[in-house]
Design a protein around this motif. Structure first.
Motif, PDB file in Angstrom:
ATOM      1  N   ILE A  16     -63.959  -7.052 -69.037  1.00  0.00           N
ATOM      2  CA  ILE A  16     -64.241  -5.836 -69.814  1.00  0.00           C
ATOM      3  C   ILE A  16     -63.919  -4.599 -68.991  1.00  0.00           C
ATOM      4  CG2 ILE A  16     -66.073  -4.485 -70.903  1.00  0.00           C
ATOM      5  CD1 ILE A  16     -67.454  -7.114 -71.621  1.00  0.00           C
ATOM      6  N   LEU A  17     -64.332  -4.602 -67.725  1.00  0.00           N
ATOM      7  CA  LEU A  17     -64.076  -3.453 -66.849  1.00  0.00           C
ATOM      8  C   LEU A  17     -62.584  -3.240 -66.643  1.00  0.00           C
ATOM      9  CD1 LEU A  17     -65.623  -1.347 -65.148  1.00  0.00           C
ATOM     10  CD2 LEU A  17     -65.385  -2.883 -63.193  1.00  0.00           C
ATOM     11  N   ALA A  18     -61.825  -4.337 -66.528  1.00  0.00           N
ATOM     12  CA  ALA A  18     -60.375  -4.230 -66.334  1.00  0.00           C
ATOM     13  C   ALA A  18     -59.717  -3.591 -67.555  1.00  0.00           C
ATOM     14  CB  ALA A  18     -59.779  -5.608 -66.074  1.00  0.00           C
ATOM     15  N   ALA A  19     -60.098  -4.036 -68.748  1.00  0.00           N
ATOM     16  CA  ALA A  19     -59.509  -3.481 -69.971  1.00  0.00           C
ATOM     17  C   ALA A  19     -59.823  -1.994 -70.098  1.00  0.00           C
ATOM     18  CB  ALA A  19     -60.035  -4.244 -71.186  1.00  0.00           C
ATOM     19  N   ILE A  20     -61.078  -1.635 -69.844  1.00  0.00           N
ATOM     20  CA  ILE A  20     -61.472  -0.230 -69.930  1.00  0.00           C
ATOM     21  C   ILE A  20     -60.785   0.590 -68.842  1.00  0.00           C
ATOM     22  CG2 ILE A  20     -63.414   1.370 -69.701  1.00  0.00           C
ATOM     23  CD1 ILE A  20     -65.197  -0.814 -70.888  1.00  0.00           C
ATOM     24  N   GLY A  21     -60.745   0.062 -67.620  1.00  0.00           N
ATOM     25  CA  GLY A  21     -60.173   0.795 -66.488  1.00  0.00           C
ATOM     26  C   GLY A  21     -58.703   1.108 -66.666  1.00  0.00           C
ATOM     27  N   VAL A  22     -57.922   0.125 -67.117  1.00  0.00           N
ATOM     28  CA  VAL A  22     -56.493   0.347 -67.345  1.00  0.00           C
ATOM     29  C   VAL A  22     -56.285   1.392 -68.433  1.00  0.00           C
ATOM     30  CG1 VAL A  22     -54.365  -0.709 -68.184  1.00  0.00           C
ATOM     31  CG2 VAL A  22     -55.782  -1.927 -66.524  1.00  0.00           C
ATOM     32  N   LEU A  23     -57.060   1.287 -69.506  1.00  0.00           N
ATOM     33  CA  LEU A  23     -56.897   2.204 -70.632  1.00  0.00           C
ATOM     34  C   LEU A  23     -57.267   3.636 -70.260  1.00  0.00           C
ATOM     35  CD1 LEU A  23     -56.379   2.738 -73.635  1.00  0.00           C
ATOM     36  CD2 LEU A  23     -58.766   2.126 -74.073  1.00  0.00           C
ATOM     37  N   ALA A  28     -55.933   9.219 -68.896  1.00  0.00           N
ATOM     38  CA  ALA A  28     -56.197  10.403 -68.075  1.00  0.00           C
ATOM     39  C   ALA A  28     -54.926  10.910 -67.408  1.00  0.00           C
ATOM     40  CB  ALA A  28     -57.248  10.081 -67.014  1.00  0.00           C
ATOM     41  N   ILE A  29     -54.122  10.005 -66.873  1.00  0.00           N
ATOM     42  CA  ILE A  29     -52.880  10.405 -66.207  1.00  0.00           C
ATOM     43  C   ILE A  29     -51.938  11.087 -67.201  1.00  0.00           C
ATOM     44  CG2 ILE A  29     -50.789   9.521 -65.081  1.00  0.00           C
ATOM     45  CD1 ILE A  29     -52.571   7.336 -63.836  1.00  0.00           C
ATOM     46  N   LEU A  30     -51.790  10.507 -68.377  1.00  0.00           N
ATOM     47  CA  LEU A  30     -50.889  11.082 -69.386  1.00  0.00           C
ATOM     48  C   LEU A  30     -51.353  12.465 -69.820  1.00  0.00           C
ATOM     49  CD1 LEU A  30     -50.201   7.933 -71.612  1.00  0.00           C
ATOM     50  CD2 LEU A  30     -48.639   9.023 -69.992  1.00  0.00           C
ATOM     51  N   ALA A  52     -54.551   7.794 -60.612  1.00  0.00           N
ATOM     52  CA  ALA A  52     -53.537   6.798 -60.258  1.00  0.00           C
ATOM     53  C   ALA A  52     -54.092   5.793 -59.247  1.00  0.00           C
ATOM     54  CB  ALA A  52     -52.298   7.491 -59.689  1.00  0.00           C
ATOM     55  N   ALA A  53     -54.829   6.285 -58.258  1.00  0.00           N
ATOM     56  CA  ALA A  53     -55.440   5.393 -57.273  1.00  0.00           C
ATOM     57  C   ALA A  53     -56.464   4.476 -57.937  1.00  0.00           C
ATOM     58  CB  ALA A  53     -56.100   6.208 -56.161  1.00  0.00           C
ATOM     59  N   ASP A  54     -57.238   5.022 -58.865  1.00  0.00           N
ATOM     60  CA  ASP A  54     -58.218   4.198 -59.581  1.00  0.00           C
ATOM     61  C   ASP A  54     -57.522   3.139 -60.439  1.00  0.00           C
ATOM     62  OD1 ASP A  54     -60.347   5.533 -58.488  1.00  0.00           O
ATOM     63  OD2 ASP A  54     -60.625   6.894 -60.184  1.00  0.00           O
ATOM     64  N   LEU A  55     -56.396   3.504 -61.053  1.00  0.00           N
ATOM     65  CA  LEU A  55     -55.643   2.541 -61.858  1.00  0.00           C
ATOM     66  C   LEU A  55     -55.118   1.395 -60.985  1.00  0.00           C
ATOM     67  CD1 LEU A  55     -54.352   1.654 -64.514  1.00  0.00           C
ATOM     68  CD2 LEU A  55     -52.422   3.176 -64.002  1.00  0.00           C
ATOM     69  N   LEU A  56     -54.582   1.740 -59.812  1.00  0.00           N
ATOM     70  CA  LEU A  56     -54.120   0.705 -58.881  1.00  0.00           C
ATOM     71  C   LEU A  56     -55.273  -0.177 -58.430  1.00  0.00           C
ATOM     72  CD1 LEU A  56     -51.593   2.663 -56.620  1.00  0.00           C
ATOM     73  CD2 LEU A  56     -51.066   0.884 -58.294  1.00  0.00           C
ATOM     74  N   CYS A 291     -63.516   3.648 -63.010  1.00  0.00           N
ATOM     75  CA  CYS A 291     -63.304   3.753 -64.456  1.00  0.00           C
ATOM     76  C   CYS A 291     -64.066   4.912 -65.095  1.00  0.00           C
ATOM     77  CB  CYS A 291     -63.735   2.451 -65.144  1.00  0.00           C
ATOM     78  SG  CYS A 291     -62.940   0.968 -64.504  1.00  0.00           S
ATOM     79  N   THR A 292     -64.807   5.658 -64.310  1.00  0.00           N
ATOM     80  CA  THR A 292     -65.709   6.653 -64.895  1.00  0.00           C
ATOM     81  C   THR A 292     -65.182   8.090 -64.834  1.00  0.00           C
ATOM     82  OG1 THR A 292     -66.876   6.692 -62.764  1.00  0.00           O
ATOM     83  CG2 THR A 292     -67.803   5.311 -64.496  1.00  0.00           C
TER      84      THR A 292
END
Length: 322
Positions: A16-23, A28-30, A52-56, A291-292
């Protein structure tokens, strides 16, 4: 024998955290790259770098590490060189995520408390130099960990899994490096964030007090001050990001102070014991911090919320047109 309770929680929590984090980090970056959030280019650079660092971190730590270890116990990711490389990339992404937060905090400290330095330091070019420097140092600092691991087993001349070198727990060099690493991330960043924010708060309180006095003398009253209101919004974003970072890291930090707790051997662990469970929750909260930030942007930046709403409505608008 069934899985310990903490393992069952992790099996649900990390996907769940992975799905939310990627999204959320991608969104946010866009939005930030569009430059319509009313932020300076300097601030935007830092926020994009943090996202970007959080996404990685979500991709490397949660997906390739946590989820892979839970659901796919035998994949090419467990070949020793690949496994060791995962650790290096994970630590590099973690370093960047932490130190980008510190860099942003320092940038806002300079902008508010160091008026003479602000024009030279708080620029888009300086932000880019700081981001690249932090990234390079984070990568270089993580490289020694690659040489810490040796294969657990060798099957058909292929080394599998990663375990610490036999001299890991007795080597003075590795012990010193571990303590230095624990200090640099995250103890020193938390201390710096607290110091910079403390100085910033003091400066703001003094400046606002003087400004209210001046405006009161000029106008004979104390009307709403747009300058103070704008300053409050900017500072609320800074403090929200800093508080989020510290609160979600504090459990992990408490455990990282003890070598025997953070560097565990599964064979020697009580998997349902309170110490181990608290440690795993520390890891879970630490990864939640990746993710926050987008939620904080949405809560504190009205133009970010507007861009987010426009993005959510865009597919429906296009659909209605067709």
């Amino acid at each position: 024998m069934g899985y310990p309770v903490i393992f069952q929680i992790e099996r649900i929590y990390y996907p769940i955290l992975a799905a939310i984090g990627v999204l959320v980090n991608s969104v946010a970056i866009l939005i930030l790259l569009r430059g319509n959030c009313g932020l300076s280019k300097c601030i935007t650079r830092y926020l994009v770098a943090m996202s970007a660092a959080d996404l990685l971190l979500v991709i490397i730590n949660i997906i390739l590490n946590r989820i892979n270890n839970i659901y796919f116990p035998v994949t090419f990711l467990f070949i020793t060189p690949v496994c060791a490389l995962r650790v290096v990339l994970l630590l590099a992404a973690l370093d960047c995520s932490v130190w980008f937060t510190v860099a942003f905090t320092f940038d806002r400290f300079v902008a508010i408390c160091c008026r003479n330095l602000k024009a030279r330091y708080c620029t888009e070019r300086t932000a880019s130099v700081v981001i690249v420097t932090v990234s390079v140092i984070g990568c270089l600092r993580s490289i020694p960990w690659y040489f810490l691991f040796v294969p657990s087993i060798i099957v058909g001349n292929v080394p599998w899994y990663c375990i610490q070198r036999p001299d890991y727990y007795t080597s003075t060099l590795w012990t010193a490096y571990e303590w230095i690493d624990s200090t640099l991330t995250p103890l020193l960043p938390i201390l710096l964030i607290l110091v910079f924010n403390g100085l910033t708060i003091r400066n703001i309180l003094v400046a606002n007090r003087h400004r209210r006095r001046l405006r009161g003398h000029r106008n004979g009253q104390n009307p709403t001050d747009p300058e103070v209101d704008n300053r409050k919004k900017s500072i609320f974003l800074l403090f929200a990001l800093s508080a989020n970072f510290i609160l979600l890291w504090v459990t992990y930090v408490v455990h990282s102070l003890n070598w025997q707790v953070t560097n565990y051997n599964y064979a020697e662990k009580h998997l349902n014991g309170p110490v181990y469970v608290a440690q795993q929750f520390g890891f879970m909260l630490r990864l939640l911090s990746s993710c926050t930030n987008t939620c904080i942007y949405a809560l504190t930046l009205s133009k970010f919320r507007e861009e987010l709403k426009n993005g959510l409505k865009y597919p429906f608008v296009k659909l209605c047109k067709h």
